[in-house]
Design an enzyme around this catalytic site. Sequence first.
Site, PDB file in Angstrom:
ATOM      1  N   HIS A  77       9.505   2.285  -7.940  1.00  0.00           N
ATOM      2  CA  HIS A  77       9.417   2.516  -6.492  1.00  0.00           C
ATOM      3  C   HIS A  77       8.767   1.327  -5.783  1.00  0.00           C
ATOM      4  O   HIS A  77       7.778   0.772  -6.257  1.00  0.00           O
ATOM      5  CB  HIS A  77       8.594   3.780  -6.211  1.00  0.00           C
ATOM      6  CG  HIS A  77       8.886   4.394  -4.891  1.00  0.00           C
ATOM      7  ND1 HIS A  77       8.459   3.825  -3.705  1.00  0.00           N
ATOM      8  CD2 HIS A  77       9.568   5.513  -4.552  1.00  0.00           C
ATOM      9  CE1 HIS A  77       8.866   4.575  -2.694  1.00  0.00           C
ATOM     10  NE2 HIS A  77       9.531   5.607  -3.179  1.00  0.00           N
ATOM     11  N   GLY A 116      -8.222  -5.069   9.001  1.00  0.00           N
ATOM     12  CA  GLY A 116      -8.570  -5.622   7.709  1.00  0.00           C
ATOM     13  C   GLY A 116      -8.246  -7.105   7.583  1.00  0.00           C
ATOM     14  O   GLY A 116      -7.727  -7.734   8.511  1.00  0.00           O
ATOM     15  N   PRO A 117      -8.537  -7.675   6.409  1.00  0.00           N
ATOM     16  CA  PRO A 117      -8.400  -9.121   6.204  1.00  0.00           C
ATOM     17  C   PRO A 117      -6.959  -9.571   6.022  1.00  0.00           C
ATOM     18  O   PRO A 117      -6.083  -8.785   5.681  1.00  0.00           O
ATOM     19  CB  PRO A 117      -9.195  -9.340   4.913  1.00  0.00           C
ATOM     20  CG  PRO A 117      -9.047  -8.053   4.160  1.00  0.00           C
ATOM     21  CD  PRO A 117      -9.052  -6.979   5.217  1.00  0.00           C
ATOM     22  N   GLY A 151      -4.270  -4.200  -2.948  1.00  0.00           N
ATOM     23  CA  GLY A 151      -3.127  -4.442  -2.076  1.00  0.00           C
ATOM     24  C   GLY A 151      -3.407  -4.050  -0.640  1.00  0.00           C
ATOM     25  O   GLY A 151      -4.540  -4.153  -0.152  1.00  0.00           O
TER      26      GLY A 151
END
Length: 518
Positions: A83, A165-166, A173
């Site tokens: 997946h 976020g960064p 991930g």
Amino acid sequence: MTQRLVECIPNFSEARRGEVIEAIIQAISSVPTAKLLDRHSDNDHNRTVLTFVAPPEDVGEAAFRGIAKAAELIDLNQHRGEHPRIGATDVVPFVPISGVSMTECVEIARRLGQRVGEELNIPVYLYEEAATRPERRNLEDIRRGEYEGLKKEIATKPERTPDYGPNRLGSAGATVIGARHPLIAYNVYLTSQDVSLAEKIARAVRSSSGGLRYVKALGMQVNGMAQVSMNLTNYQKTPLARVVELIRREAARYGVSIHHSELVGLIPQQALIDAAQWYLQLDQFEPNQVLETRLAVVQEKESEKQPVTTPFYTLFLDALAASTPTPGGGSAAAYSGAAGAALVEMVARLTLGKPKYQQVEAEMHLVLQRAGTLRMELTAAIQEDAQAFDRVLEAFLLPKGTAKEKNKRDKAIQKATLEAAQVPLEVAQKAVEVIELAEQVIAKGNLSAISDGATGAALARAALNGAGLNVRINANQIKDARLANPLIEKIRQLEHRANEIEGRIHTLLAERGGLRLD
């Protein structure tokens, strides 16, 4: 009264290590109101889908704990599976179930996204109804290139910049978080091992290739069989039976047929009823012909005859009125601040989606997000204040017979008193933030709700006043002036700041609403 519930269906990139999934489930279930409904793990996909429900005020916390645990235990650099995925926690959708609007689910998604980005340093992309840009509505567009591709591009391509976020990927991930309508994850297995047939059928079925409007599909090999893996995003407009019949006809073109199918997670009851009605040709079918449906109606009528449960606010007011020291003024101040934040949220919601206020939509989303966080924090402070004062009372009950015991008791009292002053100080700081947000909705929000915004500001000011009194009374009991004086000074600064904002609010009320408060 209908219980307010949100469904959350987080997808985790792990299925082969049962102990990891159990740890994630335990993390989610550590929020008492979060109830796990389903677990589906697929070893070939190496993916687990969990389904749980919780009230809107708790569902984000439960999801956060699951994401944090997955980040701790899953390394995407070692992950392999059929997946597509970009994260240890790959996707986290919120779905309104009962008594909750899609707008509220969008707010929950955005608050969670910001928290995951800031506290866990995981890049977060918002999708579906929570998307901040059109090209990010579809999950497959965000997930293109998977973890390996995103790792190369996140720091160099502006279109890959996360919402929170960064701009870099760690071993956990990235995570995609959003709000959506109910979705059916449905897989059809073919009587063939040839994955190319599944790919051709998926191409014929999915919307992006000219197939059925609300179908997303991929062809892959699972358990040695060709599989058409699908998400049906609107089962009411593209019924399940129509999807199955198209796959059956496409498969026949290649000389194969459907071997069996499976659900991933849960399915709305109505989707099954619609399929049964179609296949059985029950043209005159009525929903109340279902035994369980009729029984539920009868039970609901019976429950309406039961005594009405005392409302939560009555219970709190009864507790305030009781002859016990807690909850007291500090808890009442926190309650007032939470009510003020709730009114700010209401005005922001009444502004969103209105063409007249389209230019302030982004600002109102931010107001909504922050006000919701403040409401939850101030609500928590109701109990925190009572607990802090209880610790002061406990310290006074310590023995004081000997000099050593007296010294220990005095230190415990001072320590507990300092903590009892810090809780209302935090309430005061949050109350001023609520007043600031109230100014924004009064200045730019829906004019018909301007008095509600002003009431929110008034309640927040009451919270500041009450919290200030509690800070001062506790500071007076602190013997060390180096600890006590900064508390008093901080309250004075907050009160001065609130006075300035209130002056501007009075001007706005006169200019926008024709309300004079002098």
